[in-house]
Each structure stands twice: as C-alpha cells, then as structure tokens.
Design an enzyme around this catalytic site. Sequence first.
Site, PDB file in Angstrom:
ATOM      1  N   TYR A 144      -7.112   5.289 -32.925  1.00 28.86           N
ATOM      2  CA  TYR A 144      -8.522   5.009 -33.214  1.00 28.86           C
ATOM      3  C   TYR A 144      -8.686   3.757 -34.066  1.00 28.86           C
ATOM      4  O   TYR A 144      -9.721   3.113 -34.018  1.00 28.86           O
ATOM      5  CB  TYR A 144      -9.161   6.188 -33.963  1.00 28.86           C
ATOM      6  N   LYS A 195       4.168  13.378 -28.998  1.00 28.08           N
ATOM      7  CA  LYS A 195       4.685  12.995 -27.680  1.00 28.08           C
ATOM      8  C   LYS A 195       5.972  12.216 -27.927  1.00 28.08           C
ATOM      9  O   LYS A 195       6.159  11.080 -27.484  1.00 28.08           O
ATOM     10  CB  LYS A 195       3.616  12.168 -26.936  1.00 28.08           C
ATOM     11  N   ASP A 227       1.324  17.652 -24.083  1.00 27.18           N
ATOM     12  CA  ASP A 227       0.969  18.219 -22.775  1.00 27.18           C
ATOM     13  C   ASP A 227       1.270  19.714 -22.749  1.00 27.18           C
ATOM     14  O   ASP A 227       0.451  20.527 -22.293  1.00 27.18           O
ATOM     15  CB  ASP A 227       1.674  17.465 -21.625  1.00 27.18           C
ATOM     16  N   ASP A 251      -8.275  15.102 -31.410  1.00 24.51           N
ATOM     17  CA  ASP A 251      -9.609  15.049 -30.805  1.00 24.51           C
ATOM     18  C   ASP A 251      -9.639  15.937 -29.567  1.00 24.51           C
ATOM     19  O   ASP A 251     -10.544  16.763 -29.386  1.00 24.51           O
ATOM     20  CB  ASP A 251      -9.929  13.589 -30.433  1.00 24.51           C
ATOM     21  N   ASP A 255     -11.102  20.217 -29.148  1.00 28.74           N
ATOM     22  CA  ASP A 255     -12.137  20.646 -28.197  1.00 28.74           C
ATOM     23  C   ASP A 255     -11.636  21.815 -27.353  1.00 28.74           C
ATOM     24  O   ASP A 255     -12.373  22.766 -27.092  1.00 28.74           O
ATOM     25  CB  ASP A 255     -12.548  19.498 -27.267  1.00 28.74           C
TER      26      ASP A 255
HETATM   27  C1  IPM Z   1     -15.111  14.107 -32.708  1.00 32.21           C
HETATM   28  C2  IPM Z   1     -15.840  13.165 -31.789  1.00 32.21           C
HETATM   29  C3  IPM Z   1     -15.649  11.762 -32.328  1.00 32.21           C
HETATM   30  C4  IPM Z   1     -14.171  11.441 -32.267  1.00 32.21           C
HETATM   31  C5  IPM Z   1     -16.477  10.685 -31.641  1.00 32.21           C
HETATM   32  C6  IPM Z   1     -17.948  11.030 -31.583  1.00 32.21           C
HETATM   33  C7  IPM Z   1     -16.280   9.344 -32.284  1.00 32.21           C
HETATM   34  O1  IPM Z   1     -15.400  13.315 -30.484  1.00 32.21           O
HETATM   35  O2  IPM Z   1     -15.438  14.134 -33.908  1.00 32.21           O
HETATM   36  O3  IPM Z   1     -14.235  14.820 -32.225  1.00 32.21           O
HETATM   37  O4  IPM Z   1     -13.662  11.029 -31.222  1.00 32.21           O
HETATM   38  O5  IPM Z   1     -13.506  11.604 -33.279  1.00 32.21           O
HETATM   39 MG    MG Z   2     -14.069  14.960 -30.200  1.00 33.60          MG
END
Ligand code: IPM
Ligand code: MG
Length: 360
Positions: A144, A195, A227, A251, A255
């Site tokens: 990032y 990885k 993975d 990230d 999710d």
């Molecule tokens: C998160 C989001 C952010 C990230 C975006 C909105 C920049 O997806 O907080 O997980 O990628 O960190």
């Molecule tokens: Mg995210």
Amino acid sequence: MTQQRYRITLLPGDGIGPEIMAVAVDVLNVIGEQLDIGFEFSEALMGGAAIDATGEPLPADTLELCRNSDAVLLAAIGGYKWDNLPRHQRPETGLLGLRAGLGLFANLRPAAILPQLIDASTLKREVVEGVDIMVVRELTGGIYFGQPKGIFTTETGERRGVNTMAYTEAEVDRIGKVAFETARKRNKKLCSVDKANVLEVSQLWRDRITKLASDYPDVELSHLYVDNAAMQLVRAPKQFDTIVTSNLFGDILSDAAAMLTGSIGMLPSASLGENGSGVFEPVHGSAPDIAGQDKANPLAQVLSAAMMLRYGLNQPTAAERIEQAVLKVLDNGYRTGDIMSPGMTLVGCRAMGDALIKEL
Ligand code: IPM
Ligand code: MG
C-alpha cells in the site's frame, strides 16, 4: 473523584455514516452518564464530504484535530459520486492518509460469530458455529505504501504500473509484537500468513515472526501461505484464533473472515499506533444505496465505539456494557434489513439505537 474526560473526534463521512454515527454518539452519552465518563465530541470532515467542501479527502484541520484527541471514531467514507476523481482526491486516499498520518500500523479486525445470527452465514452451521477469529493486519506498510509506485512510461512508450511490497525488520517486529500480545490475551494461538514460497519480502516476514516467537513461549505459532489460508478460512475456520499478516493479505483475508459471520454490518475494527489516538471504525462501507433511508445497521458502529473504549481509552467496563446491550437487542429479536431472518422484528437504524439505549 475527578471525572475522566476524553476528547473524541467524530468523522461521520459519507453515505450511511452520519446515521450510524448518531446512534453511536447517543449510546456513548448514555454510558458516559452511567459510569461518569465525560466525552467531548468534535466533528470533522473526511472522505467525500470533505472533497465536496474543501477539494481534499483529508483536510489538514481534520488530521490536526485527530492528532489532538484521545480517540477517533470514524463511520464510513466513499460513494459512486467520487469514484472517478483522480487518485489523490479519492475518499480512500483520505483514509490511507489518516492511517499514515497517525502512524496506525496495527489494525485489529475481530470476526466472531454470534449465536443469534448464525443462520445469516452462507456457510453451514457446523462449519461456523463457535468461530472467533482476530485478524491483526499491518496497516501502514507493505504494497500500500512501498516505493516506487506509480504509472510510468517506458522507453517504448508503453505505460507500466508499479507498486512495491516492502517491509523492514522493524515494521515486521512491531506488528508481530502486537499480534503475539493479542494472541496471549485470547486462545494463545497465532497463525502468521505470508507468501514466503515466492516473495522475498515474505521470507523476511517469516524469519522475524519466527524469531519473535521465542519471547512468547506460551503462544503456539504456525505459518500458512496466503492462498492456503484463504482456503482454510472457508473450509475449517475454527482452526484459527489470531491471524497476523501484511497490509494487502490482511485486507483480503479480513473480508473473507468477516463474511463467515454472515454480515459485515456487525463488525468493528481498531487501528492503533505506538501511542496517540487510535481510529475505530466499522469494517463495512458507506452503503450509498441505502443512505438517508433509516435502513442502515448501526451495530458495527456501536461495537466500534466499544472497541474505542476498550483499546483506546482503557474503559473495559463501559465496552463490556455496550457489547452486552448489543447481544440483548439481538436476543430480543430486533434486526435491521441486512441481518433479518424469518420471525424477527425488522427495525430501522434509529429504532435499533432506541432499543440499545433501552437495554443500557
Ligand atoms: C479496508 C478498505 C480500505 C483498504 C480501502 C477503502 C482503502 O478496503 O479498510 O479494508 O484497502 O485498506
Ligand atoms: Mg478492505
């Protein structure tokens, strides 16, 4: 006894942000009165709202106010309206600037399945029942932020996009320590995800995490390639307790872990630095499609306020009370649209807030 007073910066942001923030503030005010904790709230602009007002997603005033507060409570930012702006003007850039500006290198993302919502998960009950995972994501390094980055033109006139995944030893060590400490307070199992079979940056990550482990003999450390970790998360998520990983992998995996619980609308997060104010925010986004309709689920925002009390202000009793109230309203059958199931009572954002306050 003098009352504890805290300066809290509120960043309601965009979409459903203001509605869910209003509920969290009401809840904090009630808990503050009960436990004699004083909150001084100041509101600032961030994300699309800030772009509209000032042309920038993170105005300098906002960052300054955040720096000078005890904690920052953020709702959600972004929306279709700002999706096509140049990168430096996008709401997401404001969020990255806030993380970097406050030095928030550690992002804690819990994903625990609540018995009340188990049928909201798309996975089988026996797979997800009892899942309680904490993802510790590195937040100010890796791909990032690594240099060089950009879109460059080569000698042949072709454009080439570049990002760099890089970590120093110090960066790995500080997130590693947070992760081992976190695991120590939980079930003492830490899985580091990388990885290392392909990436040098991951090899360094693995070396440092392995080295750190000798300081935490009570914590059982394992390693997985990313993975495989993604696969294991949906195959047998109960094998995980605490996961530590880099910015990009975190990230993605956070999710996936979030969806084990059925609704991302329930999940809070904490972003912490060495010292100074942390940022507490729901994992979900700004949901522009339902903004302003009193349909949003405010519980992740309220649980983020609880995380703020626990990790940012060291007020565990207040945090606990809020978390218990959330469980009670779910026990009482109240559901917003995103977690609705047959036989439950559908309520809006405001009514969910009222139910919480009644429980408190
Ligand atoms: C998160 C989001 C952010 C990230 C975006 C909105 C920049 O997806 O907080 O997980 O990628 O960190
Ligand atoms: Mg995210």
